[in-house]
Design a protein around this motif. Structure first.
Motif, PDB file in Angstrom:
ATOM      1  N   CYS A 159       0.826  -1.212   0.000  1.00 44.52           N
ATOM      2  CA  CYS A 159       0.000   0.000   0.000  1.00 44.52           C
ATOM      3  C   CYS A 159       0.858   1.259   0.000  1.00 44.52           C
ATOM      4  O   CYS A 159       0.529   2.244  -0.682  1.00 44.52           O
ATOM      5  CB  CYS A 159      -0.934  -0.021   1.200  1.00 44.52           C
ATOM      6  N   ARG A 160       1.950   1.247   0.739  1.00 40.83           N
ATOM      7  CA  ARG A 160       2.836   2.411   0.740  1.00 40.83           C
ATOM      8  C   ARG A 160       3.385   2.689  -0.657  1.00 40.83           C
ATOM      9  O   ARG A 160       3.484   3.840  -1.077  1.00 40.83           O
ATOM     10  CB  ARG A 160       3.976   2.191   1.736  1.00 40.83           C
ATOM     11  N   SER A 161       3.737   1.647  -1.378  1.00 41.45           N
ATOM     12  CA  SER A 161       4.300   1.836  -2.719  1.00 41.45           C
ATOM     13  C   SER A 161       3.264   2.362  -3.704  1.00 41.45           C
ATOM     14  O   SER A 161       3.628   2.871  -4.774  1.00 41.45           O
ATOM     15  CB  SER A 161       4.890   0.514  -3.232  1.00 41.45           C
ATOM     16  N   ARG A 162       1.978   2.252  -3.342  1.00 41.75           N
ATOM     17  CA  ARG A 162       0.905   2.715  -4.220  1.00 41.75           C
ATOM     18  C   ARG A 162       0.198   3.954  -3.661  1.00 41.75           C
ATOM     19  O   ARG A 162      -0.842   4.345  -4.145  1.00 41.75           O
ATOM     20  CB  ARG A 162      -0.099   1.580  -4.446  1.00 41.75           C
ATOM     21  N   ASN A 163       0.775   4.519  -2.612  1.00 35.96           N
ATOM     22  CA  ASN A 163       0.242   5.749  -2.019  1.00 35.96           C
ATOM     23  C   ASN A 163      -1.190   5.576  -1.504  1.00 35.96           C
ATOM     24  O   ASN A 163      -2.006   6.498  -1.549  1.00 35.96           O
ATOM     25  CB  ASN A 163       0.283   6.906  -3.018  1.00 35.96           C
ATOM     26  N   ASN A 187       4.356   9.877   5.204  1.00 35.15           N
ATOM     27  CA  ASN A 187       3.622  10.209   3.991  1.00 35.15           C
ATOM     28  C   ASN A 187       2.356   9.377   3.863  1.00 35.15           C
ATOM     29  O   ASN A 187       2.414   8.150   3.805  1.00 35.15           O
ATOM     30  CB  ASN A 187       4.513   9.967   2.764  1.00 35.15           C
ATOM     31  N   ASN A 188       1.210  10.055   3.848  1.00 35.39           N
ATOM     32  CA  ASN A 188      -0.096   9.402   3.673  1.00 35.39           C
ATOM     33  C   ASN A 188      -0.364   8.334   4.738  1.00 35.39           C
ATOM     34  O   ASN A 188      -1.056   7.338   4.479  1.00 35.39           O
ATOM     35  CB  ASN A 188      -0.198   8.780   2.276  1.00 35.39           C
ATOM     36  N   GLU A 189       0.157   8.558   5.948  1.00 32.52           N
ATOM     37  CA  GLU A 189       0.036   7.568   7.026  1.00 32.52           C
ATOM     38  C   GLU A 189      -0.203   8.304   8.340  1.00 32.52           C
ATOM     39  O   GLU A 189       0.549   9.210   8.697  1.00 32.52           O
ATOM     40  CB  GLU A 189       1.315   6.735   7.082  1.00 32.52           C
ATOM     41  N   PRO A 230      -1.778   5.643 -10.678  1.00 32.72           N
ATOM     42  CA  PRO A 230      -1.654   5.841  -9.237  1.00 32.72           C
ATOM     43  C   PRO A 230      -3.018   5.982  -8.571  1.00 32.72           C
ATOM     44  O   PRO A 230      -4.035   6.173  -9.229  1.00 32.72           O
ATOM     45  CB  PRO A 230      -0.843   7.135  -9.122  1.00 32.72           C
ATOM     46  N   ASN A 231      -2.990   5.927  -7.256  1.00 30.33           N
ATOM     47  CA  ASN A 231      -4.202   6.123  -6.472  1.00 30.33           C
ATOM     48  C   ASN A 231      -4.849   7.458  -6.827  1.00 30.33           C
ATOM     49  O   ASN A 231      -4.175   8.474  -6.956  1.00 30.33           O
ATOM     50  CB  ASN A 231      -3.836   6.118  -4.977  1.00 30.33           C
ATOM     51  N   TYR A 287      -3.781  -1.131  -9.721  1.00 35.30           N
ATOM     52  CA  TYR A 287      -2.923   0.029  -9.904  1.00 35.30           C
ATOM     53  C   TYR A 287      -2.004  -0.073 -11.105  1.00 35.30           C
ATOM     54  O   TYR A 287      -1.161   0.801 -11.312  1.00 35.30           O
ATOM     55  CB  TYR A 287      -2.126   0.291  -8.614  1.00 35.30           C
TER      56      TYR A 287
END
Length: 223
Positions: free
Chosen positions: A50-54, A122-124, A220-221, A216
């Protein structure tokens, strides 16, 4: 059977981790939940994907004040007698290192106890919940809907209590729900059937990662 109402939308999803803190998760910890250490590698694989896909990640945690004033009534007496479990500011309250984001900022326990949702990478994010369910007396629903999220993927510690309650609460709020059964400790067969009966998509780590990869490939997301 396919359903427009319950099938996950991985373009508008977020990860919810539940109570995967040192005091609940590590072998020999003061409040160890059996089996949690075994599901940590699965959690890490999902989180890394999930991190690699934002894809947004929300870590939901407990914090027990030393005086027991914010603790569930079934545990309050234990905390009042001096047993230190997920005490604010302690290592026991920290997220397990294996699932923590790289370069995470220090958790602001006081801010969390006041109801703030804290960005830690980032995004977390991380947030505190005062009882079993992640939506009880929290701003989680507002936070997710402001980000146009309609699908929640659950991972974490001790399915019979907090993950199960949080999944029911998510369903009550019309979120599409995915439960990663090998990335949640304490899962049992009847519980899986109960989740399926309310429209939860029950899957495993490998299958979820394949679905994310497929989704994906196109970009990107969108969040």
């Amino acid at each position: 059977m396919m359903s427009n109402y319950t099938d996950p939308n991985f373009k508008k999803c977020a990860i919810i981790t539940i109570d995967t803190q040192n005091d609940f998760s590590l072998p020999g910890a003061v409040a160890e939940i059996a089996g949690t250490v075994n599901i940590l590698p699965h959690m890490k694989r999902v989180l890394d994907a999930c991190r690699s896909r934002n894809i947004p990640i929300m870590h939901v945690i407990r914090l027990y004040k030393k005086d027991g004033s914010n603790v569930d009534i079934c545990r309050r007496e234990l905390i009042e007698t001096g047993v230190p479990i997920v005490t604010p500011g302690s290592m026991g309250a920290d997220l397990v290192e294996m699932i923590s984001p790289q370069n995470s900022v220090q958790i602001d326990d006081e801010g969390l106890l006041q109801g703030r949702i804290q960005l830690i990478a980032n995004n977390e994010w991380v947030m505190y919940k005062p009882r079993w369910g992640a939506f009880y007396q929290t701003d989680l629903e507002v936070f997710l809907k402001e980000k146009n999220i309609d699908t929640l993927i659950f991972l974490g510690c001790n399915f019979p209590n907090c993950p199960r309650t949080s999944i029911y609460q998510a369903s009550e709020r019309d979120f599409k729900v995915v439960m990663v059964e090998d990335a949640i400790s304490g899962v049992y067969d009847k519980g899986i059937h109960e989740m399926i009966n309310i429209g939860v998509k029950v899957t495993r780590t490998e299958e979820l990662i394949r679905q994310l990869a497929s989704t994906y490939e196109e970009g990107p997301n969108s969040i």
